[in-house]
Design an enzyme around this catalytic site. Structure first.
Site, mmCIF file in Angstrom:
data_model
loop_
_atom_site.group_PDB
_atom_site.id
_atom_site.type_symbol
_atom_site.label_atom_id
_atom_site.label_comp_id
_atom_site.label_asym_id
_atom_site.label_seq_id
_atom_site.Cartn_x
_atom_site.Cartn_y
_atom_site.Cartn_z
ATOM 1 C CE LYS A 159 -107.018 2.241 -19.804
ATOM 2 N NZ LYS A 159 -105.768 2.202 -18.985
ATOM 3 N NE ARG A 165 -105.916 -4.179 -20.882
ATOM 4 C CZ ARG A 165 -106.515 -3.349 -20.015
ATOM 5 N NH1 ARG A 165 -107.726 -2.914 -20.225
ATOM 6 N NH2 ARG A 165 -105.883 -2.959 -18.949
ATOM 7 N NE ARG A 203 -106.846 2.624 -10.100
ATOM 8 C CZ ARG A 203 -106.694 2.378 -11.408
ATOM 9 N NH1 ARG A 203 -107.036 3.282 -12.297
ATOM 10 N NH2 ARG A 203 -106.202 1.226 -11.796
ATOM 11 N NE ARG A 215 -108.757 -2.020 -10.603
ATOM 12 C CZ ARG A 215 -108.497 -1.553 -11.825
ATOM 13 N NH1 ARG A 215 -109.053 -0.420 -12.229
ATOM 14 N NH2 ARG A 215 -107.690 -2.202 -12.631
ATOM 15 N NE ARG A 245 -103.597 -3.344 -13.967
ATOM 16 C CZ ARG A 245 -103.937 -2.440 -13.050
ATOM 17 N NH1 ARG A 245 -103.609 -2.639 -11.795
ATOM 18 N NH2 ARG A 245 -104.588 -1.361 -13.389
HETATM 19 P P1 ADP Z 1 -106.200 -0.765 -16.209
HETATM 20 O O1 ADP Z 1 -106.380 -0.146 -17.540
HETATM 21 O O2 ADP Z 1 -105.936 0.240 -15.134
HETATM 22 O O3 ADP Z 1 -105.202 -1.888 -16.223
HETATM 23 P P2 ADP Z 1 -108.826 -2.055 -16.367
HETATM 24 O O4 ADP Z 1 -109.899 -1.818 -15.395
HETATM 25 O O5 ADP Z 1 -109.006 -1.543 -17.750
HETATM 26 O O6 ADP Z 1 -107.519 -1.442 -15.692
HETATM 27 O O7 ADP Z 1 -108.518 -3.623 -16.482
HETATM 28 C C1 ADP Z 1 -108.314 -4.403 -15.337
HETATM 29 C C2 ADP Z 1 -108.014 -5.841 -15.743
HETATM 30 O O8 ADP Z 1 -109.143 -6.418 -16.439
HETATM 31 C C3 ADP Z 1 -106.844 -6.024 -16.694
HETATM 32 O O9 ADP Z 1 -105.601 -6.048 -16.040
HETATM 33 C C4 ADP Z 1 -107.200 -7.369 -17.337
HETATM 34 O O10 ADP Z 1 -106.920 -8.435 -16.469
HETATM 35 C C5 ADP Z 1 -108.709 -7.285 -17.476
HETATM 36 N N1 ADP Z 1 -109.108 -6.707 -18.782
HETATM 37 C C6 ADP Z 1 -109.745 -5.516 -18.962
HETATM 38 N N2 ADP Z 1 -109.927 -5.271 -20.276
HETATM 39 C C7 ADP Z 1 -109.371 -6.314 -20.935
HETATM 40 C C8 ADP Z 1 -109.203 -6.645 -22.309
HETATM 41 N N3 ADP Z 1 -109.626 -5.822 -23.293
HETATM 42 N N4 ADP Z 1 -108.591 -7.816 -22.622
HETATM 43 C C9 ADP Z 1 -108.148 -8.648 -21.665
HETATM 44 N N5 ADP Z 1 -108.258 -8.389 -20.364
HETATM 45 C C10 ADP Z 1 -108.858 -7.242 -19.988
#
Ligand code: ADP
Ligand code: ZN
Length: 219
Positions: free
Chosen positions: A13, A88, A127, A160, A171
């Site tokens: 993404k 999400r 990554r 990360r 996740r």
């Molecule tokens: P990825 O899509 O690779 O899991 P992100 O950088 O989008 O990584 O998200 C990392 C973390 O940030 C998620 O695992 C969650 O803990 C938090 N997070 C990000 N976006 C949201 C969201 N829309 N709602 C709740 N938690 C979120």
């Protein structure tokens, strides 16, 4: 053009979003990046979300919705925006509908990036991310020229905390349970277009032209 970018953790993404931002000047809004920046600053918001993120759990909806609302209300998006990693959950999708209706900024497409599960783990555990500018690398698939140093800004590359295996599995499980069902909601609205997660840069231009109907370089 206003887009949602969806796909499992590691689907690409952020990579897609950065190609679209560079070439079509669509503003990239990543809730994950916003949270990580706040954590790095040790701000109250950062401290409130740090635990959830490290464990690979979701940040509570109410907090996440508030942040997205303020970013979308205060920002200026001459060529539209891409939301990466939001919504999400069903609750977030409902909140987003209200926010976008209020701001009169309808969605044009929901891009769903499709990748096989076994590819995801390999991608995520290799990554590395620039601690300064968020550029994404991979130790074998897309390494930086100099080890652990960002090609773009010279910043230090880091792994990360939530890219370690235990969190990643959490996740992916949460994605399947809470996020994947949202695709049906957007399918019913006729907004979903799919992109093969093995995409290369050139594939993105073709995808944008063929599926989103935009010619390169002119939005
Ligand atoms: P990825 O899509 O690779 O899991 P992100 O950088 O989008 O990584 O998200 C990392 C973390 O940030 C998620 O695992 C969650 O803990 C938090 N997070 C990000 N976006 C949201 C969201 N829309 N709602 C709740 N938690 C979120
Ligand atoms: Zn950098």
């Amino acid at each position: 053009m206003n887009l949602l970018i969806m796909g499992k953790p590691g689907a690409g993404k952020g990579t897609l979003a950065s190609i679209l931002q560079d070439n079509y000047h669509i503003t990239h809004i990543s809730t994950g990046n916003i949270f990580r920046e706040e954590i790095a600053k040790r701000s109250p918001l950062g401290l409130a979300v740090e635990n959830f993120i490290t464990k690979g759990e979701l940040v509570p909806d109410e907090l996440t919705n508030q942040i997205v609302k303020s970013v979308l209300s205060e920002g200026d998006f001459p060529n539209g925006f891409m939301l990466d990693g939001y919504p999400r959950t069903k609750d977030q999708a409902m909140a987003l509908d209200l926010i976008l209706a209020e701001l009169n900024m309808p969605l044009n497409f929901v891009v769903d990036i499709e990748v096989e599960d076994d590819v995801l783990l390999q991608r995520i555990t290799g990554r590395r991310v620039c601690s300064q500018c968020n550029t994404i690398y991979h130790i074998t698939l897309h390494p930086s020229t100099k080890i652990d140093v960002c090609d773009v800004c010279g910043g230090e590359l880091i792994q990360r905390e939530d890219d370690k295996e235990e969190s990643v599995k959490n996740r992916i499980r949460i994605y399947n349970q809470k996020t994947e069902p949202l695709l049906d909601y957007y399918r019913q609205k006729g907004l979903v277009v799919t992109l093969d997660g093995r995409f290369k840069r050139e594939d993105v231009f073709e995808f944008v032209e063929m599926k989103l109907g935009v010619t390169h370089g002119n939005n």
